[in-house]
Scaffold this active site. Structure first.
Site, PDB file in Angstrom:
ATOM      1  CG  ASP A 120      28.437  13.514 -43.125  1.00 13.00           C
ATOM      2  OD1 ASP A 120      27.759  14.079 -43.990  1.00 13.00           O
ATOM      3  OD2 ASP A 120      29.301  14.126 -42.445  1.00 13.00           O
ATOM      4  CG  PHE A 123      34.552  18.947 -40.909  1.00  8.05           C
ATOM      5  CD1 PHE A 123      35.060  19.480 -39.727  1.00  8.05           C
ATOM      6  CD2 PHE A 123      34.766  19.640 -42.092  1.00  8.05           C
ATOM      7  CE1 PHE A 123      35.768  20.682 -39.738  1.00  8.05           C
ATOM      8  CE2 PHE A 123      35.472  20.836 -42.104  1.00  8.05           C
ATOM      9  CZ  PHE A 123      35.969  21.355 -40.923  1.00  8.05           C
ATOM     10  CG  LEU A 150      32.500   2.801 -47.469  1.00  7.05           C
ATOM     11  CD1 LEU A 150      32.282   2.716 -45.959  1.00  7.05           C
ATOM     12  CD2 LEU A 150      31.605   3.907 -48.043  1.00  7.05           C
ATOM     13  CG  ASN A 186      39.860   5.920 -50.139  1.00 10.55           C
ATOM     14  OD1 ASN A 186      40.699   5.137 -50.585  1.00 10.55           O
ATOM     15  ND2 ASN A 186      40.042   6.596 -49.024  1.00 10.55           N
ATOM     16  CE1 TYR A 232      34.747  22.915 -51.821  1.00 10.57           C
ATOM     17  CE2 TYR A 232      34.683  24.895 -53.188  1.00 10.57           C
ATOM     18  CZ  TYR A 232      34.054  23.778 -52.672  1.00 10.57           C
ATOM     19  OH  TYR A 232      32.753  23.504 -52.996  1.00 10.57           O
ATOM     20  NE  ARG A 273      28.286  29.796 -49.726  1.00  9.64           N
ATOM     21  CZ  ARG A 273      28.311  28.563 -50.223  1.00  9.64           C
ATOM     22  NH1 ARG A 273      28.393  28.388 -51.511  1.00  9.64           N
ATOM     23  NH2 ARG A 273      28.250  27.519 -49.441  1.00  9.64           N
TER      24      ARG A 273
HETATM   25  N1  LIG Z   1      26.379  24.547 -51.205  1.00  8.84           N
HETATM   26  C1  LIG Z   1      26.894  25.093 -52.260  1.00  8.84           C
HETATM   27  O1  LIG Z   1      26.580  26.246 -52.611  1.00  8.84           O
HETATM   28  C2  LIG Z   1      27.881  24.337 -53.104  1.00  8.84           C
HETATM   29  C3  LIG Z   1      28.443  24.946 -54.211  1.00  8.84           C
HETATM   30  C4  LIG Z   1      29.360  24.258 -54.962  1.00  8.84           C
HETATM   31  C5  LIG Z   1      29.696  22.945 -54.667  1.00  8.84           C
HETATM   32  N2  LIG Z   1      29.125  22.348 -53.591  1.00  8.84           N
HETATM   33  C6  LIG Z   1      29.572  20.970 -53.271  1.00  8.84           C
HETATM   34  O2  LIG Z   1      28.474  20.188 -52.855  1.00  8.84           O
HETATM   35  C7  LIG Z   1      28.876  19.289 -51.820  1.00  8.84           C
HETATM   36  C8  LIG Z   1      27.979  19.446 -50.607  1.00  8.84           C
HETATM   37  O3  LIG Z   1      28.080  20.780 -50.146  1.00  8.84           O
HETATM   38  P1  LIG Z   1      27.195  21.337 -48.935  1.00  8.84           P
HETATM   39  O4  LIG Z   1      26.878  22.745 -49.217  1.00  8.84           O
HETATM   40  O5  LIG Z   1      26.092  20.384 -48.652  1.00  8.84           O
HETATM   41  O6  LIG Z   1      28.268  21.309 -47.775  1.00  8.84           O
HETATM   42  P2  LIG Z   1      28.168  20.716 -46.304  1.00  8.84           P
HETATM   43  O7  LIG Z   1      29.389  21.151 -45.607  1.00  8.84           O
HETATM   44  O8  LIG Z   1      26.854  21.026 -45.716  1.00  8.84           O
HETATM   45  O9  LIG Z   1      28.213  19.154 -46.585  1.00  8.84           O
HETATM   46  C9  LIG Z   1      29.381  18.439 -46.751  1.00  8.84           C
HETATM   47  C10 LIG Z   1      29.250  17.141 -45.974  1.00  8.84           C
HETATM   48  O10 LIG Z   1      30.433  16.371 -46.146  1.00  8.84           O
HETATM   49  C11 LIG Z   1      30.829  15.851 -44.884  1.00  8.84           C
HETATM   50  N3  LIG Z   1      32.272  15.621 -44.934  1.00  8.84           N
HETATM   51  C12 LIG Z   1      33.269  16.510 -45.028  1.00  8.84           C
HETATM   52  N4  LIG Z   1      34.460  15.892 -45.047  1.00  8.84           N
HETATM   53  C13 LIG Z   1      34.204  14.565 -44.971  1.00  8.84           C
HETATM   54  C14 LIG Z   1      35.009  13.398 -44.921  1.00  8.84           C
HETATM   55  N5  LIG Z   1      36.349  13.474 -44.975  1.00  8.84           N
HETATM   56  N6  LIG Z   1      34.415  12.181 -44.817  1.00  8.84           N
HETATM   57  C15 LIG Z   1      33.066  12.085 -44.749  1.00  8.84           C
HETATM   58  N7  LIG Z   1      32.249  13.152 -44.779  1.00  8.84           N
HETATM   59  C16 LIG Z   1      32.805  14.376 -44.892  1.00  8.84           C
HETATM   60  C17 LIG Z   1      30.442  16.946 -43.895  1.00  8.84           C
HETATM   61  O11 LIG Z   1      30.358  16.506 -42.582  1.00  8.84           O
HETATM   62  C18 LIG Z   1      29.111  17.379 -44.473  1.00  8.84           C
HETATM   63  O12 LIG Z   1      28.062  16.584 -43.979  1.00  8.84           O
HETATM   64  C19 LIG Z   1      30.352  19.597 -51.513  1.00  8.84           C
HETATM   65  O13 LIG Z   1      31.164  18.672 -52.181  1.00  8.84           O
HETATM   66  C20 LIG Z   1      30.555  20.982 -52.111  1.00  8.84           C
HETATM   67  O14 LIG Z   1      31.867  21.150 -52.543  1.00  8.84           O
HETATM   68  C21 LIG Z   1      28.243  23.017 -52.791  1.00  8.84           C
END
Ligand SMILES: NC(=O)c1ccc[n+]([C@@H]2O[C@H](COP(=O)([O-])OP(=O)(O)OC[C@H]3O[C@@H](n4cnc5c(N)ncnc54)[C@H](O)[C@@H]3O)[C@@H](O)[C@H]2O)c1
Length: 421
Positions: A120, A123, A150, A186, A232, A273
């Site tokens: 992680d 961010f 990685l 990657n 996105y 949301r």
């Molecule tokens: N939560 C939802 O309702 C939802 C809905 C649809 C899709 N998703 C997908 O599920 C996944 C997780 O979502 P979430 O709700 O836990 O979001 P979140 O923002 O809590 O988690 C995303 C994580 O990715 C890390 N991250 C971001 N950019 C990065 C990078 N370049 N390198 C390494 N780490 C990075 C962030 O620090 C964070 O820990 C995402 O891919 C999101 O698109 C989530």
């Protein structure tokens, strides 16, 4: 004339005796003074020693506390973990594992007995989300940005790294694009190199502003490629394309989950949301803001349901995209009333004029997941909401102590208006 000889002799003899006596006295006085000085110095030294000792004690006391903490951390109790044999235990990489969904997935896979590496860049993720595993022999946390390559040996990759809520992914659209494109390349490259299976966390946003309801996996979507969400939506769409290119060209095993709105503990306070907005407003005694009459519907799944769906999909033989969401619809007004009741809040519900691009309906078609994975959401809405409310209450307390209370931010602005997500 009187002779001076015997008299002088007598006086000389008396003086000699005096001299001896005086010298004796002087010697005794000297010894006494040396002894006195010695005794004084001893007591001064003792006082000094006491002072030094108390200074040392002052310096050592916090160190002693630290050692106690360290000892505690060595004997720390981790959540219970199953034992898996070498054959069944997998080495699993979770990118974005310190985020909302990723940290719950980490918990599940760790408790199932696997070896988990979380990658992680923090961010939107937080160390706090996974700190209860730090030090466990099956757990590793790496601060790394997936935009950089990685090199690691793993059997499965859950690729979740990407900001997910609109305020977060719109904050730096170019970075969002890089994470979803270069980052995904990657991870697919890594999967190819080590022969790992990769699951992409895609999104219902690939359907854009849908013209069909509910959306099934065959629907190609209706996305504006240059709108504010495109970084996105299009980022995830091309990430899916990359998965299938690697599958066809390089034989990489891929799984694609199209995730619908999810909620639960560890979600972001400024997620933007409707669920998090209403909970925060109710907890802070502010009006719950409903745009329009509140008859628009939304469907939210609880995070543990999603995690079970992700694991079921990863371990299935379904390589085509699968929707994971809760099809149970509720109106925005129902959400507002229920959350107000569960929080026990006196907040009023405030109706504001309708936002122009607020979709009337959002609902997943999950027949494919039911049929092929035997999966469907099981956590009742109220139960999930209570857990989320408990978490948000604690977070507000925690952040109040740190003098920082976030306000819900508008998730998406169009012509100066907010909409429900
Ligand atoms: N939560 C939802 O309702 C939802 C809905 C649809 C899709 N998703 C997908 O599920 C996944 C997780 O979502 P979430 O709700 O836990 O979001 P979140 O923002 O809590 O988690 C995303 C994580 O990715 C890390 N991250 C971001 N950019 C990065 C990078 N370049 N390198 C390494 N780490 C990075 C962030 O620090 C964070 O820990 C995402 O891919 C999101 O698109 C989530």
């Amino acid at each position: 004339m009187v002779s001076k000889g015997p008299l002088l002799r007598l006086l000389t003899a008396i003086n000699r005796r005096r001299m001896k006596l005086l010298m004796g006295l002087a010697f005794v006085a000297y010894v006494a003074s040396v002894w006195g000085n010695f005794v004084n110095m001893r007591s001064l030294q003792e006082n000094g020693d006491q002072k030094v000792e108390s200074k040392i004690e002052e310096a050592v006391a916090p160190l002693r506390e630290k050692i106690k903490d360290l000892e505690k951390s060595f004997t720390q109790k981790y959540p219970p973990v199953k034992f898996l044999s070498e054959k069944d235990r997998k080495r699993i990489l979770i990118t974005g594992g310190a985020g909302f969904v990723g940290s719950h997935l980490t918990d599940k896979l760790m408790m199932d007995g696997h070896e988990v590496t979380v990658v992680d860049n923090f961010f939107t993720g937080r160390k706090r989300n996974v700190e209860h595993w730090i030090g466990h022999e099956n757990f590793e946390l790496i601060n790394h940005d997936v935009v950089e390559p990685l090199y690691i040996e793993v059997d499965q990759i859950y690729h979740l790294a990407s900001p997910a809520s609109p305020p977060n992914y719109m904050y730096n659209p170019i970075k969002t694009l890089k994470t979803n494109t270069i980052g995904t390349l990657n991870m697919l490259g890594l999967a190819k190199r080590v022969g790992a299976r990769l699951l992409l966390a895609s999104t219902s946003e690939v359907y854009g502003d849908p013209e069909v309801h509910p959306q099934n996996e065959d629907y190609w979507g209706h996305v504006n490629p240059i709108g504010p969400r495109a970084c996105y939506d299009e980022g995830k769409r091309v990430a899916e394309t990359m998965c299938y290119a690697y599958m066809k060209q390089e034989g990489v095993e891929v799984r694609v989950a199209r995730i619908f709105n999810t909620f639960g503990p560890r979600m972001h306070m400024n997620d933007g949301r409707v669920v998090s907005n209403f909970i925060l407003q109710a907890l802070q005694g502010e009006p719950l803001t409903v745009y329009g009459p509140g008859t628009q519907t939304r469907a939210f799944q609880y995070v543990s349901d999603l995690v079970n769906g992700l694991v079921a999909l990863m371990n299935s033989n379904v390589s085509s995209p699968v929707n994971l969401g809760n099809p149970e619809e509720h109106t925005i007004l129902e959400f507002a009333q229920l959350i107000k009741k569960l929080v026990g809040s006196g907040s009023e519900i405030q109706f504001l004029s309708e936002a122009q691009d607020d979709p009337q309906k959002r609902k997943p078609d999950i027949r494919k997941a039911k049929l092929l994975l035997g999966w469907e959401p099981v956590v009742p809405l109220e139960e999930g909401l209570n857990k989320a409310i408990h978490y948000f209450r604690k977070e507000l307390e925690y952040q109040a102590n740190n003098q920082y209370i976030p306000k819900p931010k508008p998730a998406r602005m169009k012509k100066g208006r907010t909409r429900h997500n």
